[in-house]
Design a protein around this motif. Structure first.
Motif, PDB file in Angstrom:
ATOM      1  N   UNK A 173       0.830  -1.203   0.000  1.00 49.66           N
ATOM      2  CA  UNK A 173       0.000   0.000   0.000  1.00 49.66           C
ATOM      3  C   UNK A 173       0.862   1.250   0.000  1.00 49.66           C
ATOM      4  N   UNK A 174       2.005   1.189   0.667  1.00 50.38           N
ATOM      5  CA  UNK A 174       2.928   2.324   0.673  1.00 50.38           C
ATOM      6  C   UNK A 174       3.603   2.557  -0.665  1.00 50.38           C
ATOM      7  N   UNK A 175       3.676   1.524  -1.499  1.00 53.21           N
ATOM      8  CA  UNK A 175       4.325   1.680  -2.800  1.00 53.21           C
ATOM      9  C   UNK A 175       3.330   2.037  -3.907  1.00 53.21           C
ATOM     10  N   UNK A 176       2.089   2.343  -3.543  1.00 47.18           N
ATOM     11  CA  UNK A 176       1.146   2.831  -4.541  1.00 47.18           C
ATOM     12  C   UNK A 176       0.076   1.839  -4.960  1.00 47.18           C
ATOM     13  N   UNK A 177       0.028   0.682  -4.368  1.00 51.06           N
ATOM     14  CA  UNK A 177      -1.012  -0.305  -4.683  1.00 51.06           C
ATOM     15  C   UNK A 177      -2.228   0.004  -3.808  1.00 51.06           C
ATOM     16  N   UNK A 178      -3.402   0.079  -4.401  1.00 50.72           N
ATOM     17  CA  UNK A 178      -4.622   0.370  -3.652  1.00 50.72           C
ATOM     18  C   UNK A 178      -5.108  -0.885  -2.922  1.00 50.72           C
ATOM     19  N   UNK A 179      -5.879  -0.661  -1.845  1.00 44.18           N
ATOM     20  CA  UNK A 179      -6.423  -1.791  -1.082  1.00 44.18           C
ATOM     21  C   UNK A 179      -7.330  -2.654  -1.948  1.00 44.18           C
ATOM     22  N   UNK A 180      -8.008  -2.053  -2.902  1.00 37.74           N
ATOM     23  CA  UNK A 180      -8.920  -2.787  -3.776  1.00 37.74           C
ATOM     24  C   UNK A 180      -8.173  -3.724  -4.729  1.00 37.74           C
ATOM     25  N   UNK A 181      -6.901  -3.503  -4.916  1.00 37.44           N
ATOM     26  CA  UNK A 181      -6.088  -4.331  -5.807  1.00 37.44           C
ATOM     27  C   UNK A 181      -5.469  -5.535  -5.091  1.00 37.44           C
ATOM     28  N   UNK A 182      -5.597  -5.601  -3.775  1.00 40.64           N
ATOM     29  CA  UNK A 182      -4.974  -6.662  -2.982  1.00 40.64           C
ATOM     30  C   UNK A 182      -6.068  -7.567  -2.411  1.00 40.64           C
ATOM     31  N   UNK A 183      -5.912  -8.866  -2.636  1.00 44.07           N
ATOM     32  CA  UNK A 183      -6.839  -9.845  -2.080  1.00 44.07           C
ATOM     33  C   UNK A 183      -6.024 -10.880  -1.309  1.00 44.07           C
ATOM     34  N   UNK A 184      -6.382 -11.094  -0.048  1.00 40.62           N
ATOM     35  CA  UNK A 184      -5.733 -12.122   0.780  1.00 40.62           C
ATOM     36  C   UNK A 184      -6.763 -13.200   1.092  1.00 40.62           C
ATOM     37  N   UNK A 185      -6.443 -14.452   0.736  1.00 40.38           N
ATOM     38  CA  UNK A 185      -7.365 -15.563   0.944  1.00 40.38           C
ATOM     39  C   UNK A 185      -6.690 -16.613   1.824  1.00 40.38           C
ATOM     40  N   UNK A 186      -7.166 -16.774   3.078  1.00 41.43           N
ATOM     41  CA  UNK A 186      -6.593 -17.830   3.935  1.00 41.43           C
ATOM     42  C   UNK A 186      -7.168 -19.188   3.558  1.00 41.43           C
ATOM     43  N   UNK A 187      -6.338 -20.212   3.641  1.00 45.13           N
ATOM     44  CA  UNK A 187      -6.766 -21.575   3.339  1.00 45.13           C
ATOM     45  C   UNK A 187      -7.103 -22.304   4.629  1.00 45.13           C
ATOM     46  N   UNK A 188      -8.148 -23.101   4.596  1.00 42.07           N
ATOM     47  CA  UNK A 188      -8.519 -23.920   5.747  1.00 42.07           C
ATOM     48  C   UNK A 188      -7.742 -25.224   5.705  1.00 42.07           C
ATOM     49  N   UNK A 189      -7.430 -25.746   6.890  1.00 44.41           N
ATOM     50  CA  UNK A 189      -6.769 -27.041   7.004  1.00 44.41           C
ATOM     51  C   UNK A 189      -7.814 -28.124   7.166  1.00 44.41           C
ATOM     52  N   UNK A 190      -7.480 -29.316   6.711  1.00 48.65           N
ATOM     53  CA  UNK A 190      -8.377 -30.451   6.848  1.00 48.65           C
ATOM     54  C   UNK A 190      -8.490 -30.821   8.319  1.00 48.65           C
ATOM     55  N   UNK A 191      -9.711 -31.013   8.740  1.00 54.71           N
ATOM     56  CA  UNK A 191      -9.951 -31.416  10.116  1.00 54.71           C
ATOM     57  C   UNK A 191     -10.518 -32.823  10.101  1.00 54.71           C
ATOM     58  N   UNK A 192     -10.247 -33.556  11.132  1.00 54.55           N
ATOM     59  CA  UNK A 192     -10.774 -34.909  11.224  1.00 54.55           C
ATOM     60  C   UNK A 192      -9.705 -35.870  11.678  1.00 54.55           C
ATOM     61  N   UNK A 193     -10.060 -37.137  11.606  1.00 54.98           N
ATOM     62  CA  UNK A 193      -9.151 -38.177  12.067  1.00 54.98           C
ATOM     63  C   UNK A 193      -8.095 -38.485  11.001  1.00 54.98           C
TER      64      UNK A 193
END
Length: 151
Positions: free
Chosen positions: A21-41
């Motif tokens: 964001x400090x280098x000129x990239x707008x917040x609308x141009x950045x997407x962060x997607x967290x991945x879920x871990x497999x749960x279970x046995x």
């Protein structure tokens, strides 16, 4: 153009977003997607359709062989006999190896550990900003970077 990178979820990820964001990239141009871990046995035994690369039988087989050999050797000295003592040694070694490996895998199981979340960061930018963004991502510990050119 889209630049996609992967990160472990740490404070470095937050620093990357602030630096972008400090280098000129707008917040609308950045997407962060967290991945879920497999749960279970966790399956202890592999099947024909799924394998995790861990063998439950390797240590059990080796210890079975060692204790069977010791049973044959010392069976000639004891009145119980080499065949019966070899069989008992084989069963004892197999069970001992299986239990040791089972305890080791349970302790080391990824589901027992605190799951570390992976995050994909996607940045939409122009080709003139590509080199700057890649440098920022590599400096802050990106696990990998991919670039997709738009047509």
């Amino acid at each position: 153009m889209h630049i996609v990178s992967s990160f472990s979820y740490t404070t470095k990820l937050e620093l990357v977003i602030l630096k972008l964001e400090g280098s000129g990239i707008l917040k609308e141009q950045i997407i962060a997607v967290p991945l879920d871990r497999k749960k279970g046995k966790v399956a202890l035994f592999d099947s024909m359709h799924r394998s995790d690369g861990e063998s439950m039988m390797d240590l059990a087989s080796v210890l079975s062989l060692v204790f069977m050999l010791l049973g044959i050797i010392y069976g000639y000295l004891l009145p119980i006999g080499p065949i019966f003592l070899a069989f008992l040694g084989m069963v004892f070694g197999f069970l001992l190896g299986f239990i040791i490996k089972l305890l080791y895998l349970k302790k080391r199981s990824p589901l027992n550990q605190e799951a570390q979340v992976d995050v994909f960061l996607t940045i939409k930018c122009g080709s003139d900003q590509q080199h700057i963004i890649e440098n920022i991502l590599w400096e802050h510990g990106a696990l990998g970077i991919g670039v997709k050119q738009e047509k």
